[in-house]
Design an enzyme around this catalytic site. Structure first.
Site, PDB file in Angstrom:
ATOM      1  N   ASP A 124       0.794  -1.236   0.000  1.00  0.00           N
ATOM      2  CA  ASP A 124       0.000   0.000   0.000  1.00  0.00           C
ATOM      3  C   ASP A 124       0.826   1.285   0.000  1.00  0.00           C
ATOM      4  O   ASP A 124       0.304   2.358  -0.279  1.00  0.00           O
ATOM      5  CB  ASP A 124      -0.943   0.015   1.207  1.00  0.00           C
ATOM      6  CG  ASP A 124      -0.213   0.002   2.550  1.00  0.00           C
ATOM      7  OD1 ASP A 124       1.034  -0.049   2.558  1.00  0.00           O
ATOM      8  OD2 ASP A 124      -0.882   0.019   3.603  1.00  0.00           O
ATOM      9  N   HIS A 125       2.111   1.198   0.295  1.00  0.00           N
ATOM     10  CA  HIS A 125       2.914   2.411   0.511  1.00  0.00           C
ATOM     11  C   HIS A 125       3.651   2.919  -0.735  1.00  0.00           C
ATOM     12  O   HIS A 125       4.070   4.076  -0.766  1.00  0.00           O
ATOM     13  CB  HIS A 125       3.956   2.165   1.610  1.00  0.00           C
ATOM     14  CG  HIS A 125       3.472   2.495   2.985  1.00  0.00           C
ATOM     15  ND1 HIS A 125       2.350   1.938   3.533  1.00  0.00           N
ATOM     16  CD2 HIS A 125       3.973   3.337   3.931  1.00  0.00           C
ATOM     17  CE1 HIS A 125       2.177   2.422   4.762  1.00  0.00           C
ATOM     18  NE2 HIS A 125       3.140   3.258   5.022  1.00  0.00           N
ATOM     19  N   ASP A 189       3.496  -0.760  11.406  1.00  0.00           N
ATOM     20  CA  ASP A 189       3.036   0.568  11.010  1.00  0.00           C
ATOM     21  C   ASP A 189       2.407   1.202  12.240  1.00  0.00           C
ATOM     22  O   ASP A 189       1.699   0.533  12.996  1.00  0.00           O
ATOM     23  CB  ASP A 189       2.014   0.475   9.875  1.00  0.00           C
ATOM     24  CG  ASP A 189       1.697   1.846   9.297  1.00  0.00           C
ATOM     25  OD1 ASP A 189       2.260   2.191   8.245  1.00  0.00           O
ATOM     26  OD2 ASP A 189       0.888   2.585   9.897  1.00  0.00           O
ATOM     27  N   ARG A 471      -1.935  12.585  10.090  1.00  0.00           N
ATOM     28  CA  ARG A 471      -0.634  13.156  10.441  1.00  0.00           C
ATOM     29  C   ARG A 471      -0.350  14.340   9.516  1.00  0.00           C
ATOM     30  O   ARG A 471      -0.593  14.267   8.312  1.00  0.00           O
ATOM     31  CB  ARG A 471       0.435  12.065  10.271  1.00  0.00           C
ATOM     32  CG  ARG A 471       1.730  12.321  10.967  1.00  0.00           C
ATOM     33  CD  ARG A 471       2.511  11.011  11.112  1.00  0.00           C
ATOM     34  NE  ARG A 471       2.071  10.243  12.265  1.00  0.00           N
ATOM     35  CZ  ARG A 471       2.414   8.975  12.503  1.00  0.00           C
ATOM     36  NH1 ARG A 471       3.172   8.333  11.641  1.00  0.00           N
ATOM     37  NH2 ARG A 471       1.992   8.361  13.584  1.00  0.00           N
ATOM     38  N   SER A 666       5.883   7.720  12.815  1.00  0.00           N
ATOM     39  CA  SER A 666       5.799   6.395  12.208  1.00  0.00           C
ATOM     40  C   SER A 666       6.597   5.350  12.974  1.00  0.00           C
ATOM     41  O   SER A 666       7.517   5.664  13.724  1.00  0.00           O
ATOM     42  CB  SER A 666       6.317   6.478  10.766  1.00  0.00           C
ATOM     43  OG  SER A 666       6.518   5.215  10.216  1.00  0.00           O
ATOM     44  N   ARG A 668       8.686   3.538  11.718  1.00  0.00           N
ATOM     45  CA  ARG A 668       9.814   3.405  10.791  1.00  0.00           C
ATOM     46  C   ARG A 668      11.117   2.961  11.462  1.00  0.00           C
ATOM     47  O   ARG A 668      11.856   3.759  12.003  1.00  0.00           O
ATOM     48  CB  ARG A 668       9.998   4.766  10.128  1.00  0.00           C
ATOM     49  CG  ARG A 668      10.659   4.760   8.798  1.00  0.00           C
ATOM     50  CD  ARG A 668      10.441   6.098   8.128  1.00  0.00           C
ATOM     51  NE  ARG A 668       9.029   6.379   7.971  1.00  0.00           N
ATOM     52  CZ  ARG A 668       8.543   7.587   7.732  1.00  0.00           C
ATOM     53  NH1 ARG A 668       9.345   8.624   7.660  1.00  0.00           N
ATOM     54  NH2 ARG A 668       7.255   7.761   7.583  1.00  0.00           N
TER      55      ARG A 668
END
Length: 776
Positions: A124-125, A189, A471, A666, A668
């Site tokens: 999806d990213h 995520d 965000r 995030s 991340r």
């Protein structure tokens, strides 16, 4: 006799249940395509809850029931909210494609043959919004072919379900297929908590945490505190579920939920749809919360039935007492919100906790010098792309079209999943939104995460956008630091896009039709769920084969997008001496500042290449510049990653010094992998965001906090820093930083940490992955 087992498919929404009820025809079709995964059973959770309740001798919150119900050792685990670390057994893992690359690379490095729990990858990213859904999706498949092939083959090899590009956003797919009351799911995520809208404990983590769970190792989480949000009254008119979390964000701020689960309860809960509850839980990530959750109720039951999971709701009904808080349970903090009095909100710019009533935003913008003209309105995203969201937005668009009016601002629509896209097309919502001026984008994250090839303004041009995203950090959506991004509900976005200005309150103000007629929008309306079943759309799921020995996972050594991992070096057994300060960061430093997204997403599977974005968005306190730090070996200024590489090449370790809530945003883990890869040893700040702090520990770095926050001011950019006390490194024991100034003077300060014994072993081994290999 009903057997209380819920067997969840390793892959899609195909589910198999050991229950006495008959399957629907749709479920039977699904079952014919997919095999079941491993089992969960409510009886086991019920047993664990009772063990813990007897031990603690008090009523339990819902959060505690689900979390403690997943303890590896409920009888022996020390439980103290906010202090002890829990060892948990989550039921499932979900990964989005940007983070799945590194997670799967780490899992490959572990040497294990298959995942131990049902796991999925969701593409999806990596789909950039340019023209429209179909064209953008096709381009993404071509541009990202190497990465998609890697993920698809790695998933097949190691027993992971694979949702192809175009399937939809990970959190919407989870809500439609995998989340259910009482399940514990971890996802790579930060907005994984979306599943709390279905009474699930869904927690965002880094890829290394996901590897632990996929490897069958108990997962560690600091025992969360519990913040209660008591809802009374009823939502009506222009007020939406999004306004609940926008209000809570204004109260708690971006770090007020750190270390806590936010648990919604009270009579007002029943006035919120299941997908509305998911919206609230999703954006709980913006207050730093571990996750958020709602109690099981009839709205969840209806949603489960509509998404083909009526069997689960039947079982959940039998265990409902375990899926709601105990009477008399105690929260660490309680917030009261009367939904009948709550007004529509809009938060921003530049931070998601700057809350304003919509009725006041025009005046506030004028006073603050924020651009009033709305350039673009964007609806959808993982936060607000439900059938109800799209219906309510379409109801406003239809009113405008009936008067001959279209959007004054650009308008984009992001469906959350292929199922949502197909259903809103079938039911006419997509046409209405297109006719009013909307462009329907691919079923993907798109502009919400910076995957937006924006052309209408130049970089540096001051402008305003309004979104239904979660965000809105500086440059988050379009890489333009001058863009003022505001977060609100899809309904308010649509209204402001029609008006073309922030200075518009749809509850009181009028629009002007092309014929000059003044009219006021009626409050939005929309069905919670489609009257007919959802249209599933195209089949975009790949189930792993039963036999995968012949599956090859290739990583080309010359690839610039994928790179196999090399183990990080172990701790040398000594104190860390004379480390340089790579950068002393000024102010907010999110994971977007530490490891930017947008165009950098294409390097998420290549650690060395993506490390070229290390801290390029952080502000250097020495000169208020971005990506400009002094190389203390040469005396010249250069980019942050360039200076880091020079230090590493010359055998010089370095530290980063930061401010409050460092690593906000995030999940991340690249923000932790990159400093480790380029020679970093410690990150010293006033406070950390939860996920980032854990990610740093997993990669063998030292996340440390000033015992006295004012000691931040003692560190100068040209200092050398030694960290002492590592030979006796122990939980709860402070470390010391010796700061050597360039004038020959020095100071010593105390540094706190939150390492437990297991995490100290990660540090000594060089990383959690190294430690896992040592224990095999």
């Amino acid at each position: 006799i009903m057997k209380f087992y819920v067997l969840l498919a390793l892959g899609t929404g195909a589910r198999r249940f050991h229950v006495s009820t008959a399957f629907s025809a749709k479920a039977k079709v699904a079952m014919s395509r997919f095999e079941p995964g491993s089992s969960i059973n409510y009886e086991k959770m019920h047993e664990n809850i009772n063990i813990v309740r007897r031990r603690l001798n008090r009523p339990l919150t819902l959060s505690e029931k689900i979390v403690y119900g997943h303890l590896d050792d409920p009888a022996g685990q020390e439980i103290d909210r906010g202090r002890t670390y829990l060892r948990l057994r989550p039921d499932r893992v979900a990964m989005q494609d940007a983070t799945a690359q590194m997670a799967m690379l780490q899992f490959i490095s572990s040497g294990l043959p298959k995942v131990a729990v049902p796991s999925t990858i969701h593409c999806d990213h990596l789909i950039e919004a340019q023209i429209g859904g179909a064209q953008d999706l096709q381009r993404a498949k071509e541009v990202n072919q190497e990465v998609y092939n890697f993920l698809a083959t790695a998933a097949a090899k190691y027993g992971v379900g694979f949702w192809k590009p175009g399937s939809g956003i990970i959190h919407q797919i989870i809500l439609e297929n995998y989340a259910y009351p009482g399940v514990m799911l971890i996802g790579t995520d930060s907005h994984t908590p979306n599943g709390g809208g279905l009474g699930a404990i869904c927690i965002g983590v880094g890829g290394a945490d996901a590897v632990d769970v996929m490897a069958g190792i108990p997962w560690e989480l600091k025992c969360p505190k519990v913040i209660g949000v008591r809802l009374t009254g009823t939502l009506s008119g222009w007020t939406s579920p999004k306004d609940v979390i926008l209000k809570v964000a204004g109260i708690l701020t971006v770090k007020g939920g750190t270390g806590a689960i936010v648990e919604y309860h009270g009579p007002g809960v029943d006035s919120i749809s299941c997908t509305g509850m998911a919206t609230i839980c999703n954006m709980g990530a913006e207050i730093g919360a571990t996750t958020s959750v709602f109690p099981y109720n009839h709205r969840m039951k209806t949603y489960l039935e509509k998404t083909g999971r009526g069997e689960i709701s039947s079982v959940a009904d039998q265990f409902k007492d375990d899926l709601v808080p105990d009477e008399g349970c105690e929260y660490d903090q309680v917030i009261e919100i009367n939904l009948s009095e709550l007004k529509p909100h809009i938060n921003g710019p530049f931070t998601p906790d700057l809350a304003h009533p919509v009725s006041e935003i025009g005046a506030i913008a004028k006073k603050s010098g924020w651009p009033l003209e709305v350039k673009v309105g964007l609806i959808g995203s993982c936060t607000n792309s439900s059938y109800e969201d799209m219906g309510r937005a379409a109801s406003l668009a239809k009113q405008a079209l009936d008067k001959g009016l279209k959007c004054k601002a650009q308008f984009t629509v992001t469906p959350g999943s292929e199922q949502i896209r197909a259903t809103i097309e079938r039911d006419g919502y997509a046409k209405i939104l297109s006719d009013v001026g909307g462009i329907v984008l691919a079923n993907a994250c798109g502009p919400c995460i910076g995957q937006w090839d924006r052309k209408d303004v130049k970089k540096g041009e001051k402008n305003t956008i309004v979104t239904s995203f979660n965000r809105n950090f500086t440059a988050r959506n379009d890489a333009n630091p001058a863009t003022h991004a505001f977060v609100t509900s899809p309904e308010i976005v649509t209204a402001l896009a029609l008006a073309g200005t922030l200075n518009f309150n749809p509850e009181t103000d009028y629009l002007t039709a092309p014929n000059g007629e003044k009219f006021k929008l009626e409050p939005p309306s929309g069905d919670e769920l489609p009257s007919r079943d959802f249209d599933p759309g195209q089949d975009t799921y790949q189930h792993p084969p039963a036999e995968s020995s012949s599956v090859n996972v290739d990583v080309n050594p010359s690839s610039n997008r994928l790179q196999l991992l090399e183990p990080f070096d172990k701790w040398h057994g000594k104190d860390l001496e004379d480390m340089r300060v790579l950068i002393k960061v000024k102010g907010k430093c999110t994971t977007d500042h530490i490891s930017a997204a947008g165009p950098w997403l294409k390097f998420r599977g290549h650690l060395d290449n993506i490390s070229n974005n290390l801290l390029i968005g952080a502000v250097n306190i020495e000169n208020d510049a971005v990506n400009k730090v002094k190389n203390q070996l040469t005396g010249e200024y250069g980019g942050v990653p360039d200076v880091a590489r020079h230090y590493k090449a010359n055998g010089v370790n370095w530290v980063v010094v930061g401010d409050e809530n460092y690593g906000e945003g995030s999940s991340r883990e690249h923000a932790a992998l990159e400093p480790r890869h380029l020679g970093g040893r410690a990150i010293i700040v006033k406070s950390f965001a939860r996920i980032h702090e854990t990610n740093l520990k997993k990669q063998g770095l030292l996340p440390l906090t000033f015992a006295d926050p004012q000691d931040y001011d003692k560190i100068r950019p040209d200092d050398k820093i030694s960290i002492t006390g590592l030979k006796s490194f122990a939980p709860g024991k402070t470390l010391t930083a010796v700061i050597k100034h360039s004038d020959g003077s020095q100071q010593s300060i105390s540094l706190n940490h939150t390492f437990n014994d297991t995490q100290i072993e990660w540090f000594k081994a060089g990383s959690a992955l190294n430690r896992m290999k040592e224990l095999q």
